[in-house]
Design an enzyme around this catalytic site. Structure first.
Site, mmCIF file in Angstrom:
data_model
loop_
_atom_site.group_PDB
_atom_site.id
_atom_site.type_symbol
_atom_site.label_atom_id
_atom_site.label_comp_id
_atom_site.label_asym_id
_atom_site.label_seq_id
_atom_site.Cartn_x
_atom_site.Cartn_y
_atom_site.Cartn_z
ATOM 1 N N TYR A 28 17.217 2.139 2.988
ATOM 2 C CA TYR A 28 17.515 1.567 1.675
ATOM 3 C C TYR A 28 18.652 2.314 0.975
ATOM 4 O O TYR A 28 19.077 1.910 -0.102
ATOM 5 C CB TYR A 28 16.276 1.615 0.770
ATOM 6 C CG TYR A 28 15.036 1.045 1.385
ATOM 7 C CD1 TYR A 28 15.094 -0.052 2.236
ATOM 8 C CD2 TYR A 28 13.780 1.600 1.131
ATOM 9 C CE1 TYR A 28 13.943 -0.578 2.810
ATOM 10 C CE2 TYR A 28 12.631 1.078 1.686
ATOM 11 C CZ TYR A 28 12.719 -0.008 2.538
ATOM 12 O OH TYR A 28 11.581 -0.528 3.107
ATOM 13 N N HIS B 252 0.819 -1.220 0.000
ATOM 14 C CA HIS B 252 0.000 0.000 0.000
ATOM 15 C C HIS B 252 0.856 1.275 0.000
ATOM 16 O O HIS B 252 0.339 2.360 0.206
ATOM 17 C CB HIS B 252 -0.940 0.011 1.212
ATOM 18 C CG HIS B 252 -0.271 -0.350 2.493
ATOM 19 N ND1 HIS B 252 -0.764 -1.322 3.339
ATOM 20 C CD2 HIS B 252 0.859 0.113 3.068
ATOM 21 C CE1 HIS B 252 0.032 -1.433 4.391
ATOM 22 N NE2 HIS B 252 1.004 -0.567 4.246
#
Length: 488
Positions: free
Chosen positions: A258, A171
């Site tokens: 990340y 989502h």
């Protein structure tokens, strides 16, 4: 219509309830069967009681079954949804705790970085077991909808090695779009049109249009910097927007782990994160949140059960993809969303074997992806760094090759920015030994790893991280909820 949906990991009570109520908001689906399965009989019985209460309150013919026998649940299923966390919160705690000893500070640790890679090692053998059962027991051509993280690795393994029709669902795109619509002052989320493409949790809004008018970089930066809340909560994300020229789907905390630039030193971590909520960068934030949520549910279960007696309200159907995909496949009402699938020319400048997240349309003919998208070069470069880690991680999980696993962790952007090769080698040994019960493919490697650990001279430290908070008690959570209710 009558068909069967199996939900694996249905003991994820809140999420299972959301999927269930979303699907039952489709009028044609009232007569279907939900087969719940989980390792925890306790959790299964709790969620079954809630779903039974919903069915009863709404006088539906829907059938709900629950079993710890996964194969029984999968018999004849047309759709299989997975939301499993192999190892539960116990293994997850090690995903956060052990890397901290080597200076690696993660907010979530479920996608890549040291925690996400080990999470994938635990999940992938189980995912392949699911796929075997689906091939043997489910309806021919059954579709596997994977919600479990690490999304790309799990989906990669299911498609490449499980040989099952699989789509990964998340989502993040929807939540990012909601933020953008808000800062631009849109009257409705439907006023914002967008193309968002990349890989899961590193997806980029490469085309934005508000009521048909294209939104450029400078306008978007100004809108975020002027927002009284997001300007503080999304500092890192806004910085990436300024440098890359496009906005990322993922939260401040997710995105920070990340990349190799923002969590490499404690003073930098505190500079870029926000502590108003876990998702904005708190050390081990999602682990704390998950622990508190579990404890809260166990304590307040009677209230959750009582709330299940309310009538279903289709206007409150969530934007989770699953119900909309099933509706499109079964009724031919076309649905547009962003899906995780194998790259086959969909994104021109990412590897063909990668699992990408990009726009697609669903109808009776399946999921039809929009092809020929080219990412901005900086976005592609960042994605490729993660894809290389994902590929090695999947291959290590399949083969049980601990040396390849260490190379995967070594090449992770944040790990590489923080740790030396010697530290990475010892950290992986320590994590594999600590999680051995969930890592059957590494059984032969564990004795040697233990031997190396007994002789290692690599120093570690007892570090809670740059921005760690303690798990709150039920009393503290109750007081906070009461205060928020009074303030609201």
């Amino acid at each position: 219509m009558s068909f069967k949906i199996a939900i694996i990991g249905a003991g994820s009570v809140g999420f299972t309830k959301k999927l269930f109520t979303d699907i039952l908001c489709v009028p044609e689906f009232s007569d279907i069967e939900f087969a719940l399965t989980d390792l925890s009989e306790h959790n299964l019985q709790m969620i079954k009681a809630i779903l039974d209460r919903i069915v009863e309150a709404n006088r539906l013919p829907t059938k709900v079954t629950a079993t710890t026998d996964r194969r029984k649940a999968l018999e004849g299923a047309r759709y299989v949804i997975s939301c499993v966390r192999v190892g539960g919160l116990e293994a997850y705690a090690d995903d956060i705790r052990i890397p901290l000893k080597y200076g690696i500070d993660q907010c979530v640790g479920d996608t890549i970085c040291a925690g996400g890679i080990l999470y994938g090692q635990r999940n992938i053998p189980v995912i392949l077991d699911f796929c075997k059962d689906i091939r043997e027991l489910a309806e021919p051509g059954a579709k596997f909808l994977n919600y479990a993280n690490p999304m790309a690795m799990n989906t990669w393994a299911a498609i490449e090695y499980g040989k099952v029709d699989t789509v990964g669902l998340c989502h993040g795109v929807q939540h990012g779009a909601e933020q953008i619509a808000e800062v631009l002052g849109a009257k409705s989320h439907s006023d914002l049109d967008y193309v968002c493409s990349g890989i899961n949790h590193q997806t980029w809004f490469i085309d934005l249009r508000l009521n048909g008018r294209r939104i450029g970089k400078d306008e978007l930066i100004a809108a975020f910097e002027a927002h009284p809340v997001y300007s503080q909560q999304e500092k890192l994300r806004i910085d990436v927007l300024k440098r890359f020229g496009v906005y990322s789907t993922e939260s401040n905390g997710h995105l920070s782990e990340y990349l190799p630039w923002y969590r490499k030193r404690p003073d930098e971590i505190t500079r870029w994160i926000d502590m108003s909520d876990w998702i904005h960068g708190e050390t081990g934030g999602y682990l704390r949140y998950s622990t508190e949520t579990r404890n809260w549910f166990e304590t307040e279960y009677p209230q959750f059960l009582e709330a299940a007696s309310k009538p279903l309200d289709a206007s409150k159907r969530s934007n989770e993809h699953a119900s909309h995909i099933l509706e499109a496949l079964e009724t031919n009402r076309v649905y547009r969303g962003h899906f995780n699938v194998k790259n086959t020319g969909i994104i021109t400048n990412l590897p063909q074997d990668a699992i990408i997240e990009s726009p697609g349309f669903v109808d009776r003919f399946g999921i039809n992806m929009a092809s020929g998208i080219t990412l901005p070069e900086a976005c592609a470069a960042t994605c490729i760094s993660s894809i290389n880690v994902q590929r090695m991680s999947v291959h290590a999980a399949i083969s049980g090759d601990i040396d390849l696993l260490k190379l995967a962790v070594l090449h992770d952007p944040l790990v590489g920015a923080v740790s030396t090769p010697e530290e990475v080698w010892q950290m992986v040994d320590e994590m594999v030994v600590a999680q051995a019960r969930w890592l059957p493919q590494y059984a032969e490697a564990v004795p040697a790893a233990k031997e190396r650990l007994s002789k290692s001279k690599v120093k570690t430290r007892d570090w809670a991280g740059a921005a760690r908070r303690n798990v709150r008690s039920i009393e503290e959570l109750r007081a906070e909820k009461t205060a928020l209710k009074q303030a609201g």
